[in-house]
Enzyme design. Structure first.
Site, PDB file in Angstrom:
ATOM      1  CB  SER A 155      39.604  32.449  23.760  1.00  0.00           C
ATOM      2  OG  SER A 155      40.549  31.396  23.777  1.00  0.00           O
ATOM      3  CE1 TYR A 176      37.321  30.601  19.244  1.00  0.00           C
ATOM      4  CE2 TYR A 176      39.557  30.257  20.050  1.00  0.00           C
ATOM      5  CZ  TYR A 176      38.198  30.369  20.287  1.00  0.00           C
ATOM      6  OH  TYR A 176      37.721  30.257  21.570  1.00  0.00           O
TER       7      TYR A 176
END
Length: 257
Positions: free
Chosen positions: A141, A154
């Site tokens: 990501s 994350y």
């Protein structure tokens, strides 16, 4: 670099019961690929597979289970042929503010987002080495580019995947194995539905799957979408801390997350 085709073997997609994984699986089935799909939710996988005329096959799997990963890769290759392309997409997102910092949350995200990818890589590589070819896409990501408020767990997991892929790409290329890195921006999925902040350039999941499919057929190391937002994040990554940290303070979510 040779473009992968359905004649090369099957494709295995993890995290395929929803979001980008499901949309990509459906796109590749329409393109004529034999698609093996994995996720923990077996009933949903079966329902998805039934709608694709024998092109899609369900392999329920908890990717954090080391032995189950090896067994599943073996079953796929025995039943569907060699895995020519693997898209390691399984992962999760859990926002975490500094006031709620939890080592358990970090551990949970590292286990699923990083260690499960390592387990899948270890299971896939022997077969690809034996065949002298193969392609693996690791889905990370743009959140891994730089530390962002509420993403300390994350973002750290995705940064680890980026570093891992960068490290492995040159050596695997010498063995005939293509490793690609997928860094999406904001895509409308059940995961991003949890976010309680504005998501710039939010992308439709089917458009994201199409961009990913095209990227997998290219020789590019990094596949990004939406492109404009990802390039903005690359510039932000290069920004000195003296400018970046004040901007990050302005990104701190206000109110409840």
């Amino acid at each position: 670099m040779v473009r992968p085709t359905p004649n090369d073997g099957c494709v295995w997609i993890t995290g395929a019961s929803s979001g980008i994984g499901r949309a990509l699986a459906e796109r590749m089935a329409r393109a004529g690929w034999t698609v093996a799909i994995s996720a923990r939710r077996g009933e949903e996988l079966e329902a998805i597979a039934r709608n694709h005329g024998g092109r899609m096959h369900s392999y329920p799997l908890d990717v954090t289970d080391r032995e189950a990963v090896r067994e599943t890769v073996g079953r796929i290759e025995a039943e569907q042929g060699g895995i020519a392309l693997a898209v390691l997409n399984a992962g999760t997102h859990q926002p975490m503010r500094a006031k709620d910092f939890s080592a358990e949350t970090v551990r949970k995200l590292i286990d699923l987002n990083v260690l499960s990818v390592a387990e899948c890589l270890e299971a896939l590589l022997p077969g690809m080495r034996q065949r002298g070819r193969g392609r693996i896409a690791v889905v990370a990501s743009v959140a891994g580019y730089r530390g962002l408020p509420s993403a300390s767990a994350y973002g750290a997991s995705k940064a680890a995947l980026i570093n891992m892929a960068e490290s492995l790409r040159p050596e695997l290329e010498e063995e005939g194995i293509v490793l690609q890195l997928v860094n999406p921006g904001f895509v409308r999925t059940p995961l991003t539905d949890r976010n309680r902040f504005r998501m710039p350039m939010l992308m439709d999941v089917n458009d994201a799957a199409e961009a990913l499919y095209k990227g997998l057929r290219s020789g590019r190391f990094e596949i990004v979408f939406p492109r404009l937002f990802c390039w903005f994040m690359k510039l932000f990554r290069a920004m000195p801390y003296v400018f970046a940290l004040p901007l990050m303070r302005r990104m701190i979510p206000r109110g409840k997350v």
